[in-house]
Design a protein around this motif. Structure first.
Motif, short mmCIF file in Angstrom:
data_model
loop_
_atom_site.label_atom_id
_atom_site.label_comp_id
_atom_site.label_asym_id
_atom_site.label_seq_id
_atom_site.Cartn_x
_atom_site.Cartn_y
_atom_site.Cartn_z
N LEU A 399 1.04 -1.10 0.05
CA LEU A 399 -0.09 0.10 -0.32
C LEU A 399 0.53 0.81 -0.31
O LEU A 399 0.98 2.23 -0.58
N HIS A 400 2.06 1.75 0.47
CA HIS A 400 3.05 2.85 1.18
C HIS A 400 3.12 2.08 -0.36
O HIS A 400 3.59 3.50 -1.25
N ALA A 401 4.10 1.09 -1.41
CA ALA A 401 4.60 1.94 -2.59
C ALA A 401 3.45 2.31 -3.37
O ALA A 401 3.85 3.03 -4.31
N CYS A 402 1.93 1.79 -3.33
CA CYS A 402 0.98 2.48 -4.28
C CYS A 402 0.86 3.64 -3.85
O CYS A 402 0.69 4.90 -5.25
N ILE A 403 1.31 4.37 -2.92
CA ILE A 403 1.30 5.85 -2.74
C ILE A 403 2.41 6.47 -3.11
O ILE A 403 2.16 7.32 -3.82
N VAL A 404 3.64 6.12 -3.23
CA VAL A 404 4.59 6.44 -3.45
C VAL A 404 4.83 6.27 -5.14
O VAL A 404 4.95 7.24 -6.24
N ALA A 405 3.98 5.52 -5.40
CA ALA A 405 4.07 5.21 -7.81
C ALA A 405 2.54 6.01 -7.85
O ALA A 405 2.39 6.21 -9.20
N ASP A 406 1.85 6.36 -7.16
CA ASP A 406 0.89 6.07 -7.20
C ASP A 406 -0.36 5.55 -8.26
O ASP A 406 -0.58 6.31 -9.03
N TYR A 407 -0.23 5.11 -7.61
CA TYR A 407 -1.24 3.21 -8.05
C TYR A 407 -2.51 4.00 -7.77
O TYR A 407 -2.93 2.32 -6.66
N PRO A 408 -3.44 4.43 -7.35
CA PRO A 408 -5.12 4.47 -6.96
C PRO A 408 -5.82 2.91 -7.38
O PRO A 408 -6.38 2.85 -6.14
N GLU A 409 -5.97 2.79 -8.83
CA GLU A 409 -7.16 1.55 -8.58
C GLU A 409 -6.18 0.71 -8.33
O GLU A 409 -7.06 -0.74 -7.73
N MET A 410 -4.92 -0.11 -8.42
CA MET A 410 -4.41 -1.19 -7.46
C MET A 410 -4.28 -0.52 -6.07
O MET A 410 -4.67 -1.47 -5.65
N TRP A 411 -3.97 0.63 -5.55
CA TRP A 411 -4.19 0.63 -4.13
C TRP A 411 -5.55 -0.02 -3.56
O TRP A 411 -6.20 -0.53 -2.70
N ASP A 412 -6.55 0.30 -4.29
CA ASP A 412 -8.64 -0.22 -4.19
C ASP A 412 -8.20 -1.56 -4.16
O ASP A 412 -8.23 -2.51 -3.97
N LYS A 413 -7.87 -2.24 -5.50
CA LYS A 413 -7.58 -3.47 -6.06
C LYS A 413 -6.90 -4.58 -4.42
O LYS A 413 -7.20 -5.60 -3.67
N VAL A 414 -5.47 -3.77 -4.05
CA VAL A 414 -5.21 -4.15 -3.42
C VAL A 414 -5.65 -4.96 -2.23
O VAL A 414 -5.68 -5.17 -1.03
N LEU A 415 -6.34 -3.51 -0.89
CA LEU A 415 -6.87 -3.23 -0.01
C LEU A 415 -7.68 -4.25 -0.22
O LEU A 415 -8.49 -5.00 0.86
#
Length: 581
Positions: A399-415
């Motif tokens: 999740l932290h990596a998704c913020i750094v790389a700005d992957y909002p869709e993957m943030w949702d998917k991973v959660l």
């Protein structure tokens, strides 16, 4: 009545063998041994025995009763005899001393007699000739061109202007093929199997043995990082005198006669000049330069090397791949168990950032899973998803990596990967249910570092989700920022990717520009290393000029940024004045 107690034998009347088991530190006793006055009663600590060995080597006639007690004592006594012109009886191979030229060099007659009686000590004698400049005896002995002898002669010719040593150096280096027969790291001499070699800075030259470190209570010694900067002897890579330089006070050996600085940005010559190569090793590790490091590194790490190895692995995939072929699963003489695992974890971090998670399984040990998986490289979004699927315990990092790389869709998917929704549910969840499941999962893993990263992001998607997930806990998360300095992540990734220049880190040293700043917490999975000022010094040193008078007035040979520019402005004004006149 009880049986009367047998009177105890005074410690100083016990046999030496019994005293070798008594562990008791006494500063006065160690000093007395160092000065060749008394043998300590308690000899159980290695430190105490080292003090005795130093006393033996520096004071002929001291501790003769220790001959034959241990090989270390006997070697020291034999070395002292040879340095005093006496050829001892050496009855066992492990009684042969290695260094017979410090603190005193035997005279030519003693060296000649030594080789006649013990031909296997030919290169010990040749080394002593290089130190003292005994060119005639060296020619008479006619050894193979040996690199340790050559390096010893190189230093002696420069530091003491010894013409005999200079000739020995020239005779050796003029040969097309040179050999490594001595080994200062292991204190061994292999006459039967000489190895082709070149001058590589692997010699404990005579002048380097002049330094000493004050002994301290063994209970006060820290072995955690095994750094030469620690207070004691365990980290030195050379111990040819077998006393680890123990003394009654601290004193530094002189610097190498030549500066390593030009070798930082130039190709290495086949034969290294008389420089201390430690900073070259550190820079090779810092930059991940495999060829340089493979040539230069020592059997034991130098100060700062381990931290730079980690940094290099994070920043250089080739370096990481090479280390994956070098590091073993077990601790070695070079790396502790902690260091071994840290290197393996850094390699795994670099592999994730290179989108390789073929090594990850459900059974991968937890202590080999990295924390930082987004700096200095960001993996593809799919990599973080697959990683979270294989190892749900790494959800926080993904999740932290998704913020750094700005992957909002993957943030949702991973959660939603590990949500509490039943796997056999046949109906698609409503949007409100999906959001609820996502926020429930987020509430379990959010912490100060993630919240700090989210607030620094230009995309407020993450900040809004965290605020919705823990609306009643934001205040406590903010308060935890006071503890961030104790955690792994001290800064946001933006500050890592775009560090600001700091004028306090801009200076130039004439001869020693590489200063390794270490922290045991930071962006490289708990490790942080900086080499401040180096990039400025690389250019500014030549702009000032190494022969400028200013260096004579600077005690430490250092100029701050403002001083450099003031100096250059003064020089420019002076040139204009001369031109106008």
């Amino acid at each position: 009545m009880g049986k009367p107690k047998k009177p105890r034998t005074p410690l100083d009347q016990l046999p030496i063998e019994a005293r070798l088991k008594i562990k008791k530190y006494s500063s006065d006793a160690c000093n007395a041994a160092i000065h060749g006055q008394h043998i300590p009663v308690a000899l159980g600590y290695e430190l105490t025995r080292l003090s005795v060995i130093r006393g033996i080597r520096h004071h002929h006639g001291f501790a003769q009763e220790l001959r034959g007690v241990t090989p270390e004592f006997t070697r020291a006594l034999n070395a002292r005899d040879i340095m005093s012109g006496i050829i001892p009886t050496i009855s066992k191979p492990d009684e042969t001393p290695y260094c017979i030229w410090h603190p005193d060099v035997p005279d030519e007659g003693a060296l000649r007699a030594l080789v006649q009686r013990y031909p296997q000590m030919l290169y010990h004698a040749a080394r002593a000739c290089a130190v003292a400049g005994y060119i005639d005896l060296y020619k008479e002995l006619d050894p193979l061109p040996e690199v340790h002898v050559a390096e010893e002669a190189s230093y002696a010719s420069v530091e003491r202007s010894n013409k005999g040593s200079q000739e020995i150096y020239q005779r050796t280096t003029s040969q097309q093929v040179k050999f490594a027969i001595m080994n200062d790291y292991t204190r061994t001499v292999d006459i039967n199997d000489p190895r082709v070699a070149f001058l590589n800075g692997d010699t404990a030259v005579f002048s380097s043995l002049g330094g000493g470190r004050e002994h301290v209570d063994p209970k006060e010694i820290s072995y955690f990082y095994r750094e030469p900067g620690d207070r004691h002897y365990t980290s030195n890579y050379f111990n040819i005198t077998e006393d680890w330089g123990i003394d009654d006070h601290n004193h530094e050996a002189p610097d190498a006669p030549e500066s390593y600085f030009p070798l930082l940005y130039g190709p290495l010559p086949i034969d290294l000049p008389p420089v201390n190569k430690d900073k070259l090793i550190v820079m090779a590790a810092y930059l991940g330069d495999i060829d340089r490091y493979a040539r230069l590194h020592r059997p034991q790490m130098v100060r700062g090397e381990f931290f730079c190895i980690i940094r290099g692995i994070y920043h250089n995939s080739f370096w990481a791949k090479w280390w994956s072929t070098q590091i073993t699963q077990d601790a070695t003489t070079r790396f502790s168990e902690f260091e071994t695992k840290q290197i393996q974890r850094a390699i795994n971090a670099r592999r994730i950032m290179s989108d390789d998670i073929t090594w990850v399984t459900a059974g991968t040990p937890k202590d080999l899973l990295p924390m930082n998986i987004w700096f200095p490289g960001r993996a593809c979004a799919e990599t973080y998803e697959r990683l979270a699927r294989i190892r749900p315990g790494m959800l926080r990092q993904c999740l932290h990596a998704c913020i750094v790389a700005d992957y909002p869709e993957m943030w949702d998917k991973v959660l939603l990967l590990s949500s509490a929704r039943p796997a056999n549910s046949q109906t698609a969840p409503a949007e409100s249910e999906t959001q609820e499941l996502k926020l429930q999962q987020l509430s379990r893993v959010v912490g100060p570092a993630m919240w700090m990263e989210a607030k620094a992001s230009h995309n407020d998607h993450y900040r809004r989700d965290i605020a919705a997930a823990v609306p009643d806990k934001l205040e406590s998360v903010e308060r935890e920022f006071s503890y961030v300095s104790r955690s792994l992540f001290l800064m946001t990734s933006k500050e890592w990717y775009f560090p600001r220049s700091d004028r306090t880190h801009r200076w130039v040293d004439r001869n020693d520009p590489v200063h390794v700043a270490l922290r045991d917490q930071g962006e490289h999975d708990g490790v942080s290393v900086r080499i401040p000022s180096l990039d400025f010094a690389i250019f500014a040193r030549d702009a000032v000029g190494v022969d400028h008078d200013i260096w004579r007035n600077e005690k430490d040979g250092r100029l701050e940024l403002d001083e450099v520019y003031d100096l250059l402005e003064e020089a420019e004004a002076s040139h204009r004045s001369v031109a106008q006149s």
